[in-house]
Design a protein around this motif. Structure first.
Motif, PDB file in Angstrom:
ATOM      1  N   HIS A  66      81.901  93.777  87.542  1.00 30.76           N
ATOM      2  CA  HIS A  66      80.487  94.131  87.697  1.00 30.76           C
ATOM      3  C   HIS A  66      80.216  95.416  86.924  1.00 30.76           C
ATOM      4  N   LYS A 126      87.618  98.738  93.762  1.00 31.33           N
ATOM      5  CA  LYS A 126      86.486  97.972  93.253  1.00 31.33           C
ATOM      6  C   LYS A 126      86.590  97.834  91.728  1.00 31.33           C
ATOM      7  N   LYS A 141      75.614 102.376  94.503  1.00 27.87           N
ATOM      8  CA  LYS A 141      76.318 101.414  95.355  1.00 27.87           C
ATOM      9  C   LYS A 141      75.432 100.217  95.684  1.00 27.87           C
ATOM     10  N   ALA A 142      74.149 100.464  95.910  1.00 27.11           N
ATOM     11  CA  ALA A 142      73.215  99.374  96.209  1.00 27.11           C
ATOM     12  C   ALA A 142      73.076  98.432  95.027  1.00 27.11           C
ATOM     13  N   LYS A 157      76.117  96.303  94.914  1.00 26.50           N
ATOM     14  CA  LYS A 157      76.018  95.334  96.007  1.00 26.50           C
ATOM     15  C   LYS A 157      75.110  94.176  95.607  1.00 26.50           C
ATOM     16  N   ASN A 158      74.017  94.488  94.936  1.00 27.81           N
ATOM     17  CA  ASN A 158      73.099  93.459  94.468  1.00 27.81           C
ATOM     18  C   ASN A 158      73.788  92.538  93.456  1.00 27.81           C
ATOM     19  N   GLN A 180      76.846  91.651  93.363  1.00 29.38           N
ATOM     20  CA  GLN A 180      77.811  90.784  94.020  1.00 29.38           C
ATOM     21  C   GLN A 180      77.147  89.662  94.807  1.00 29.38           C
ATOM     22  N   ASP A 181      75.830  89.730  94.926  1.00 31.57           N
ATOM     23  CA  ASP A 181      75.099  88.671  95.623  1.00 31.57           C
ATOM     24  C   ASP A 181      75.096  87.389  94.785  1.00 31.57           C
ATOM     25  N   TYR A 195      68.894 100.804 100.360  1.00 31.28           N
ATOM     26  CA  TYR A 195      70.113 101.602 100.254  1.00 31.28           C
ATOM     27  C   TYR A 195      70.178 102.589 101.404  1.00 31.28           C
TER      28      TYR A 195
END
Length: 242
Positions: A60, A84, A170-171, A174-175, A177-178, A200
């Motif tokens: 990512h 990560k 981080k947000a 996270k998006n 990885q959706d 977030y």
């Protein structure tokens, strides 16, 4: 006795002259990179048109430029330590956009990319850097220069100097990885109109030994406290007077 002649230009001449500048723009990226290489020899500070930092097998990726890259890089360092597989491409030269140099900076293991723009172009399908990345990777995939085409989304941050924090970075990851990441997103605000914002945790901070503090003092004492702190080893200070 000033005189002017030849102010009219036909369409074919104008069109031809506009295209004649292509060779200069094509040559520019290599010239900039060569100058960066000379700068490295003089200072020991290396720069590329597109600098990559992060996990060597990142899945990512965030692509951004300017001051946001510093926050993103520090966050990525902490995320990589935790296992990560994330990375960052810092755009040093936006125009002319060199696809050749851009592709060299990308890990071959990418699954998804978030391109961050610090601008808003109403009515456009995406912001400038995002559209350049989409076009570059699409063309490279069609020409079989890359084996797979990562999922690419774009987002906006920092308009009018809105703060950009590690929690926001981080947000964004996270998006990514959706299974269906939000595209054309915003980060740092709450969008209750078009619902494009990413949520977030505002209290999420990096685990670091760095301590930050804000001091206030009278206007008459301009140099006392900043000078005292700044002269201390490994201490850094920024001050201004209103």
């Amino acid at each position: 006795n000033p005189v002017i002649r030849g102010t009219a230009q036909t369409s074919d001449v104008f069109f031809q002259s506009r295209e004649a500048i292509n060779s200069f723009y094509n040559a520019c990226p290599d010239i900039v990179q060569n100058t960066m290489d000379e700068f490295y020899k003089l200072t020991g500070r290396p720069y590329k048109l597109f600098d990559y930092v992060g996990h060597p097998e990142a899945e990512h990726l965030i692509i951004s430029m300017a001051s946001s890259t510093e926050t993103t890089e520090e966050t990525i360092k902490h995320l990589v330590i935790k296992g990560k597989k994330v990375g960052l491409v810092k755009v040093r030269l936006f125009r002319p956009f060199s696809i050749k140099h851009f592709l060299k900076a990308l890990p071959t293991t990418l699954k998804s990319i978030a391109v961050l723009d610090r601008t808003k172009e109403p009515g456009a399908s995406g912001e400038p850097l995002y559209l350049d990345v989409v076009q570059s990777l699409s063309e490279a995939f069609q020409n079989k220069e890359i084996k797979t085409l990562p999922r690419i989304v774009g987002g906006r941050y920092g308009l009018s100097s809105k703060e950009f924090t590690p929690a926001m970075v981080k947000a964004i990851f996270k998006n990514l990885q959706d299974p269906k990441p939000k595209n054309n997103f915003t980060i740092g605000i709450y969008d209750n109109v078009t619902n494009l914002s990413l949520s977030y945790n505002k209290n999420d901070e990096l685990d670091t030994e760095t301590y930050q503090a804000i001091f206030y003092q009278s206007k008459s004492d301009k140099n006392g406290l900043p000078k005292l702190i700044g002269n201390t080893k490994n201490k850094y200070v920024q001050s201004f007077t209103e």
